[in-house]
Scaffold this motif. Structure first.
Motif, PDB file in Angstrom:
ATOM      1  N   ALA A   1      -9.007   7.599  -0.974  1.00 51.90           N
ATOM      2  CA  ALA A   1      -9.143   7.405  -2.418  1.00 51.90           C
ATOM      3  C   ALA A   1      -7.669   6.637  -2.481  1.00 51.90           C
ATOM      4  N   PHE A   2      -7.457   5.251  -1.249  1.00 51.28           N
ATOM      5  CA  PHE A   2      -6.306   4.631  -1.579  1.00 51.28           C
ATOM      6  C   PHE A   2      -7.057   3.253  -1.300  1.00 51.28           C
TER       7      PHE A   2
ATOM      8  N   HIS B   1       0.558  -1.363  -0.160  1.00 52.62           N
ATOM      9  CA  HIS B   1      -0.257  -0.214   0.053  1.00 52.62           C
ATOM     10  C   HIS B   1       0.835   1.615  -0.166  1.00 52.62           C
ATOM     11  N   ARG B   2       0.999   1.836  -1.111  1.00 58.97           N
ATOM     12  CA  ARG B   2       2.323   2.607  -1.428  1.00 58.97           C
ATOM     13  C   ARG B   2       2.288   4.441  -0.407  1.00 58.97           C
ATOM     14  N   LEU B   3       0.488   4.470   0.270  1.00 55.27           N
ATOM     15  CA  LEU B   3       0.559   5.476   0.493  1.00 55.27           C
ATOM     16  C   LEU B   3       0.697   5.607   2.016  1.00 55.27           C
ATOM     17  N   THR B   4       0.116   4.463   2.634  1.00 53.98           N
ATOM     18  CA  THR B   4       0.788   3.983   4.086  1.00 53.98           C
ATOM     19  C   THR B   4       2.058   4.136   3.690  1.00 53.98           C
ATOM     20  N   LEU B   5       2.990   3.337   3.274  1.00 53.90           N
ATOM     21  CA  LEU B   5       5.018   3.427   3.038  1.00 53.90           C
ATOM     22  C   LEU B   5       5.033   5.160   3.291  1.00 53.90           C
ATOM     23  N   ALA B   6       4.736   5.689   2.109  1.00 55.84           N
ATOM     24  CA  ALA B   6       4.884   7.291   2.514  1.00 55.84           C
ATOM     25  C   ALA B   6       4.751   7.751   3.400  1.00 55.84           C
ATOM     26  N   ILE B   7       3.514   7.774   4.674  1.00 51.66           N
ATOM     27  CA  ILE B   7       3.140   8.538   5.161  1.00 51.66           C
ATOM     28  C   ILE B   7       4.147   7.340   5.955  1.00 51.66           C
ATOM     29  N   LEU B   8       4.731   6.502   6.494  1.00 55.14           N
ATOM     30  CA  LEU B   8       5.603   5.624   6.912  1.00 55.14           C
ATOM     31  C   LEU B   8       7.303   5.964   7.002  1.00 55.14           C
ATOM     32  N   ALA B   9       7.295   7.127   6.137  1.00 55.56           N
ATOM     33  CA  ALA B   9       8.657   7.643   5.358  1.00 55.56           C
ATOM     34  C   ALA B   9       8.690   8.735   6.239  1.00 55.56           C
ATOM     35  N   PHE B  10       7.535   9.649   5.870  1.00 53.52           N
ATOM     36  CA  PHE B  10       7.108  11.353   6.140  1.00 53.52           C
ATOM     37  C   PHE B  10       7.245  10.886   8.238  1.00 53.52           C
ATOM     38  N   VAL B  11       6.407   9.883   9.146  1.00 48.25           N
ATOM     39  CA  VAL B  11       6.194  10.179  10.078  1.00 48.25           C
ATOM     40  C   VAL B  11       7.912   9.283  10.772  1.00 48.25           C
ATOM     41  N   GLY B  12       8.621   8.396  10.511  1.00 45.84           N
ATOM     42  CA  GLY B  12       9.566   7.861  11.058  1.00 45.84           C
ATOM     43  C   GLY B  12      10.198   9.171  10.938  1.00 45.84           C
ATOM     44  N   PHE B  13      10.435   9.350  10.145  1.00 49.10           N
ATOM     45  CA  PHE B  13      11.786  10.333   9.941  1.00 49.10           C
ATOM     46  C   PHE B  13      11.950  11.684  10.635  1.00 49.10           C
TER      47      PHE B  13
ATOM     48  N   MET C   1       4.462  11.987  -0.601  1.00 47.27           N
ATOM     49  CA  MET C   1       3.432  11.527   0.048  1.00 47.27           C
ATOM     50  C   MET C   1       2.950  12.275  -1.001  1.00 47.27           C
ATOM     51  N   LEU C   2       2.235  12.932  -0.648  1.00 45.49           N
ATOM     52  CA  LEU C   2       1.422  14.357  -1.819  1.00 45.49           C
ATOM     53  C   LEU C   2       1.414  13.629  -3.100  1.00 45.49           C
ATOM     54  N   ALA C   3       2.768  13.307  -3.631  1.00 43.64           N
ATOM     55  CA  ALA C   3       2.530  13.169  -4.682  1.00 43.64           C
ATOM     56  C   ALA C   3       2.453  11.598  -5.286  1.00 43.64           C
ATOM     57  N   VAL C   4       2.568  10.723  -4.468  1.00 46.73           N
ATOM     58  CA  VAL C   4       2.106   9.301  -3.913  1.00 46.73           C
ATOM     59  C   VAL C   4      -0.110   9.452  -4.134  1.00 46.73           C
ATOM     60  N   LEU C   5      -0.572  10.260  -3.693  1.00 46.43           N
ATOM     61  CA  LEU C   5      -1.933  10.559  -2.755  1.00 46.43           C
ATOM     62  C   LEU C   5      -2.268  10.511  -4.837  1.00 46.43           C
ATOM     63  N   ALA C   6      -1.141  12.179  -5.251  1.00 48.76           N
ATOM     64  CA  ALA C   6      -1.971  12.079  -6.684  1.00 48.76           C
ATOM     65  C   ALA C   6      -1.846  10.821  -7.785  1.00 48.76           C
ATOM     66  N   LEU C   7      -0.378  10.592  -8.240  1.00 50.25           N
ATOM     67  CA  LEU C   7      -0.137   9.675  -9.148  1.00 50.25           C
ATOM     68  C   LEU C   7      -0.672   8.275  -8.568  1.00 50.25           C
ATOM     69  N   GLY C   8      -0.600   7.741  -7.123  1.00 50.72           N
ATOM     70  CA  GLY C   8      -1.943   6.141  -7.232  1.00 50.72           C
ATOM     71  C   GLY C   8      -0.213   5.630  -6.876  1.00 50.72           C
ATOM     72  N   PRO C   9      -0.959   4.112  -7.588  1.00 52.44           N
ATOM     73  CA  PRO C   9      -2.069   4.269  -8.038  1.00 52.44           C
ATOM     74  C   PRO C   9      -3.843   4.006  -7.279  1.00 52.44           C
ATOM     75  N   HIS C  10      -4.840   3.711  -8.043  1.00 56.90           N
ATOM     76  CA  HIS C  10      -5.731   3.953  -7.491  1.00 56.90           C
ATOM     77  C   HIS C  10      -6.584   2.826  -7.675  1.00 56.90           C
ATOM     78  N   ALA C  11      -7.903   2.174  -7.256  1.00 52.14           N
ATOM     79  CA  ALA C  11      -8.319   1.572  -7.687  1.00 52.14           C
ATOM     80  C   ALA C  11      -9.951   1.504  -8.544  1.00 52.14           C
TER      81      ALA C  11
END
Length: 416
Positions: free
Chosen positions: A395-396, A58-70, A344-354
């Motif tokens: 969205a995801f 789940h790419r958005l979760t991974l992007a959020i994890l990177a943001f919060v993790g750092f 995180m914002l780029a992933v949100l916009a670019l997806g993939p979306h279902a």
């Protein structure tokens, strides 16, 4: 755990997601309680092996994890890690994204989205009444008719709701009566956005509408996209000319920025933001890659005010935070942290979306917050953050057909 018990817990969780979405524009306490209960039920329903397996893709979760993790890692070099830890607890609402990815039922996708729109419409009915002088409600009055939160936060919630209504209208496919209802809701929300004084949401809505309209109509033809974009420009110009509070706010903002840039006058709403940005850029030059660490930012901000910019102390020393998400992030976690936010914002916009609608939600939310972040650090403010997490989760979330075939939302969230 018995499967029947798990299903009952999941059903209750989905119902609470509807309550949570409805509560965002209506009542802060309901939002806090519903969000906490949703998280508890998500833990109680189990299925952790399936959930973790799905979230690894789940790419958005991974992007959020990177943001919060750092941001969490930055506590290691923060001057005040205890304050930083308190700040980081606000990011707990981003957990709603993986919750929706793994536990949202197919028949609740639209219910959650509709609940947010219904709650917004009800809160706006109150806002219109306050604006008309029919009554006052707590801190709301005709000059600032935001009934349930600060004007900046309210403007972002209105912007998101208005953009969702715009997307549903442009997607079409419904009966004429349904399309008329979406047009009426859009006009109602945009009218409320114009009479309220939050410029962040106004900028977010205008910018995102200019992007979302050709994106959706472009799926039909380039001619439709061009016509739709022209219609949006004409309507926005008309709103500027007709709605006095909106026009006045735009002109005041331009004058304040000009006064700060050309005359060094910072004793205004926008001037204070410029003053804060001047000091924040000094902080970035000191620690460009890693920042001060979460929790140590405002202490260093006030030190630099006294050391290098004493003339700005009167207008900026009171700041509880930097009034800009990008400056807040880059001063706290440096250019690395800023990169995780933008990813995180780029992933949100670019997806993939279902689904196509999920893609539209991702684009409108990413563009709205990309612009709204210029006015306030909305990922540090409860209600705009919960709105962001709920719509991002929708969205995801996996497509309905995926859920129906597998019997679980955790099949392959975020991937069609």
């Amino acid at each position: 755990m018995h499967e029947d018990t798990r299903q009952r817990l999941n059903g209750l969780l989905n119902q609470l997601l509807v309550v949570l979405a409805f509560s965002i524009p209506v009542y802060r306490k309901w939002t806090s309680i519903a969000a906490a209960l949703v998280m508890i039920l998500w833990l109680a329903e189990g299925r952790f092996t399936d959930k973790l397996a799905a979230l690894r893709r789940h790419r958005l979760t991974l992007a959020i994890l990177a943001f919060v993790g750092f941001a969490a890692l930055s506590l290691a070099w923060s001057a005040d890690p205890a304050a930083g830890l308190r700040d980081l607890t606000k990011y707990r609402y981003l957990l709603l994204v993986p919750i929706l990815a793994t536990s949202l039922r197919a028949d609740f996708h639209r219910r959650v989205e509709n609940a947010l729109l219904i709650g917004t419409a009800l809160s706006l009915a109150v806002s219109y009444a306050v604006f008309a002088g029919l009554f006052r409600l707590r801190d709301a009055y005709p000059g600032n008719p935001a009934p349930s939160m600060s004007h900046l936060d309210y403007s972002m919630v209105l912007a998101v709701a208005g953009l969702i209504a715009l997307a549903r209208l442009l997607e079409g496919g419904g009966r004429p009566g349904q399309q008329l209802a979406w047009a009426a809701l859009l006009a109602f929300v945009v009218g409320g956005l114009l009479i309220n004084i939050g410029r962040s949401g106004q900028v977010a809505f205008v910018g995102a509408a200019l992007v979302v309209t050709p994106v959706i109509l472009g799926e039909r033809s380039r001619r439709a996209a061009a016509a739709g974009l022209m219609a949006v420009v004409v309507l926005l110009a008309g709103a500027y000319l007709v709605v006095e509070p909106f026009r006045a706010r735009v002109l005041d903002g331009v004058r304040e920025l000009q006064a700060a840039a050309t005359q060094g006058r910072y004793d205004s709403n926008q001037g204070k933001r410029v003053a804060g940005a001047i000091v924040a850029l000094d902080m970035v030059r000191e620690r460009p890659l890693l920042g001060t660490g979460v929790g140590g930012t405002m202490e260093r901000f006030r030190e630099l005010l006294a050391e290098r910019h004493p003339e700005l102390q009167a207008v900026a020393s009171w700041f509880p935070h930097l009034h800009n998400q990008y400056l807040q992030t880059v001063t706290e976690t440096g250019l690395i942290g800023l990169a995780t936010l933008l990813v995180m914002l780029a992933v949100l916009a670019l997806g993939p979306h279902a689904t196509p609608h999920a893609r539209h939600l991702g684009v409108l939310l990413a563009v709205a917050y990309l612009l709204g972040f210029l006015g306030d650090p909305f990922l540090r403010k409860q209600l705009p953050l919960v709105a962001f997490a709920i719509v991002a989760g929708l969205a995801f979330a996996p497509a309905a057909d995926v859920v129906e075939k597998t019997g679980s939302s955790a099949a392959d969230p975020g991937n069609p």
